[in-house]
Design an enzyme around this catalytic site. Sequence first.
Site, PDB file in Angstrom:
ATOM      1  CG  MET A  72      35.912  15.334  69.794  1.00  0.00           C
ATOM      2  SD  MET A  72      34.573  16.437  69.384  1.00  0.00           S
ATOM      3  CE  MET A  72      34.974  16.801  67.690  1.00  0.00           C
ATOM      4  CG  HIS A  78      29.360  11.567  74.144  1.00  0.00           C
ATOM      5  ND1 HIS A  78      29.558  12.895  74.461  1.00  0.00           N
ATOM      6  CD2 HIS A  78      29.806  10.864  75.205  1.00  0.00           C
ATOM      7  CE1 HIS A  78      30.091  12.982  75.666  1.00  0.00           C
ATOM      8  NE2 HIS A  78      30.262  11.779  76.140  1.00  0.00           N
ATOM      9  N   GLY A 105      35.137   4.984  74.819  1.00  0.00           N
ATOM     10  CA  GLY A 105      36.165   5.576  73.967  1.00  0.00           C
ATOM     11  C   GLY A 105      37.576   5.262  74.460  1.00  0.00           C
TER      12      GLY A 105
END
Length: 278
Positions: free
Chosen positions: A184, A36, A147
């Site tokens: 992630m 993030h 992402g």
Amino acid sequence: MKVFKQNKKLRKFISCQKKDLKIGLVATMGALHEGHISLIKSSKKKCDITICSIFVNPTQFNDEQDFKNYPKKIEEDLKILEIAKCDIVYNPNYNDIYLPKEKQKKFDHCGLDKILEGKYRPGHFDGVATIVEKLLEIIMPDFAFFGYKDLQQLMVVKMLVKNKNIRTKIVGCETIREKNGLAMSSRNQLLSKKDFKKSSKIYQQLKFCKENFTENTLQKMKKIVLNNLNKSNIKVEYFEFIDLNNFSILQKKADGIKYAACIAVVISGVRLIDNIIL
Ligand code: PAF
């Protein structure tokens, strides 16, 4: 850093800013991690004002238990965003976004809702498109950052913006990985130490595909990957090669195709997805 809970107040604040300032949105469900933060950094590079939304969107969860288990850490998130020099946080309550018992809207995802994530999480992309459309309507950002880890979601959002003529530009950002290669994700926090170690196998297999792509058929690579993950006791929901141009599943190589390999696995009840561009 300003924190807003009410869309009306946020709108008012935005409308008081100079008109030529570029606004960037990073939409999140909280439990923030370096992935993030890297989106926040991309937004800060391109935009004058960066807004991060934190809202665990119930309409995109097809499994109630998954929604309940989803990590929620608002105090920590705010500290992380402060350090990252995010300008504005929008952290609404349910009632600021949805009417009581409001359901997700139906969207035409051009078949994306029938394969891979769409197939295994029915209604998920309608839920994602519902919340993203609402956030874009409230914030009206110039750019919104998503992402590549959620590659299919990125395609769904790009399609939404195109079909609804929304002026926001959607920017895809690189996947950030743990040291062991695991992409992630807020869900990684739910893995035990042992399972976290095991999860390194996912990216290992994706890298194997990239490294051995030219000399192998898709079927052969698929067999090897499934076999290797099976040996490590990792339950694979899907592993497919797709055509990046139209996100269709490929059985064979052909000319003029931009390939990606997409995977979803479950480790001790934690669902993880990843992909690699080949
Ligand atoms: O990727 C996510 O975290 C969510 O799907 C999103 C885009 C914030 C919508 O709730």
